[in-house]
Design a protein around this motif. Structure first.
Motif, PDB file in Angstrom:
ATOM      1  N   SER A 125      -1.828  38.366   7.610  1.00 23.57           N
ATOM      2  CA  SER A 125      -1.898  36.907   7.753  1.00 23.57           C
ATOM      3  C   SER A 125      -3.229  36.377   7.226  1.00 23.57           C
ATOM      4  O   SER A 125      -3.273  35.342   6.550  1.00 23.57           O
ATOM      5  N   ASP A 173       4.393  33.684   5.558  1.00 30.12           N
ATOM      6  CA  ASP A 173       3.847  34.611   6.552  1.00 30.12           C
ATOM      7  C   ASP A 173       4.883  34.840   7.651  1.00 30.12           C
ATOM      8  O   ASP A 173       5.036  34.012   8.548  1.00 30.12           O
ATOM      9  N   GLU A 174       5.583  35.927   7.554  1.00 23.25           N
ATOM     10  CA  GLU A 174       6.639  36.294   8.516  1.00 23.25           C
ATOM     11  C   GLU A 174       7.558  35.120   8.833  1.00 23.25           C
ATOM     12  O   GLU A 174       7.731  34.730  10.003  1.00 23.25           O
TER      13      GLU A 174
HETATM   14 MG    MG Z   1       0.369  38.260  10.843  1.00 24.79          MG
END
Ligand code: MG
Ligand code: ADP
Length: 247
Positions: free
Chosen positions: A48, A168-169
């Protein structure tokens, strides 16, 4: 000099949180125009942080990051413009809760790109159609499912005509039945040639569309592989151990 087709370039990037915790260690990576790079690795490995640095949401202390040749960390860089040029989609959607879906898609176009309201609406409506949410235009984010909200977040980023998209995810907070509706939009984007950096544990997605896989561990880019090579023949013991846990 970066290759002319390079969209995102990280050169020897290091970052610390506080005086002594080094979260990124000499990370170098380039992402070419139209390339899809998937970033994976254990929780806490710095994934991240890495994507946030590309968007200047986090500062770096060493190295260089550039987007289409423009240095992200240079003092004169216009950050709102930079962030518009590099769309970012988070795990937690991050829509403006007090604005309708249509307004969510128009605000950045008007405030950052200076488009007229009429122009912004035309663009927003086309994008809502593309992500299958035309019927939701006048609703508020809280009235939508997680999968719908995440598709709005993607459409909102696309409304800025980004040169690249960072994810991000994007599906980690979704109920299982909603994951595919978001992945389908992302796969369609890759087919259209969007340049993408995607942090995800969805290895099915990675196998399908990633040009390269980046494996991070403890703040380092440990391995970068073509998708076939990485999954079938990881080069490092750390990548092997990670893959044995998630596949
Ligand atoms: Mg992360
Ligand atoms: P990942 O996305 O791979 O799980 P992160 O980039 O979120 O990794 O975090 C990497 C490391 O940095 C973790 O140890 C995390 O606890 C720490 N960290 C993340 N954000 C901050 C912050 N704002 N301040 C201090 N430490 C942080």
């Amino acid at each position: 000099m970066p290759h002319p087709e390079t969209v995102i370039a990280l050169h020897d990037v290091s970052k610390w949180y506080g005086p002594s915790f080094q979260v990124l260690k000499n990370c170098s990576l380039t992402v070419a125009k139209g390339e899809v790079v998937v970033i994976c690795g254990p929780s806490g490995s710095g994934k991240s942080t890495l994507v946030k640095c590309v968007n200047a949401l986090e500062p770096i202390q060493q190295g260089r990051i550039s987007v289409t040749g423009v240095e992200v960390s240079a003092a004169k860089t216009n950050l709102p413009k930079l962030r518009a040029r590099v769309g970012m989609v988070f795990q937690s959607f991050e829509l403006f809760p007090h604005m309708t879906i249509l307004e969510n898609l128009c605000i950045g176009q008007r405030k950052v790109l200076g488009r007229s309201t009429a122009e912004a609406i035309v663009k927003a409506e086309a994008l809502l159609e593309r992500v299958g949410l035309t019927a939701q235009a006048s609703k508020y984010p809280g009235q939508l499912s997680g999968g719908q909200q995440q598709r709005v977040a993607i459409a909102r980023a696309l409304a800025m005509d980004p040169v690249a998209m960072l994810f991000d995810e994007p599906t980690s907070a979704l109920d299982p039945e909603m994951i595919n509706e978001v992945l389908d939009v992302m796969v369609a984007l890759t087919r259209e040639g969007m340049t993408m950096m995607v942090v995800t544990h969805e290895m099915g997605f990675a196998r399908k569309v990633a040009d390269r896989i980046v494996f991070m561990d403890e703040g380092e880019i440990v391995e970068v592989g073509e998708r076939g090579t990485f999954f079938d023949n990881p080069q490092t013991n750390r990548a092997k151990a990670f893959l044995s846990k998630i596949l």
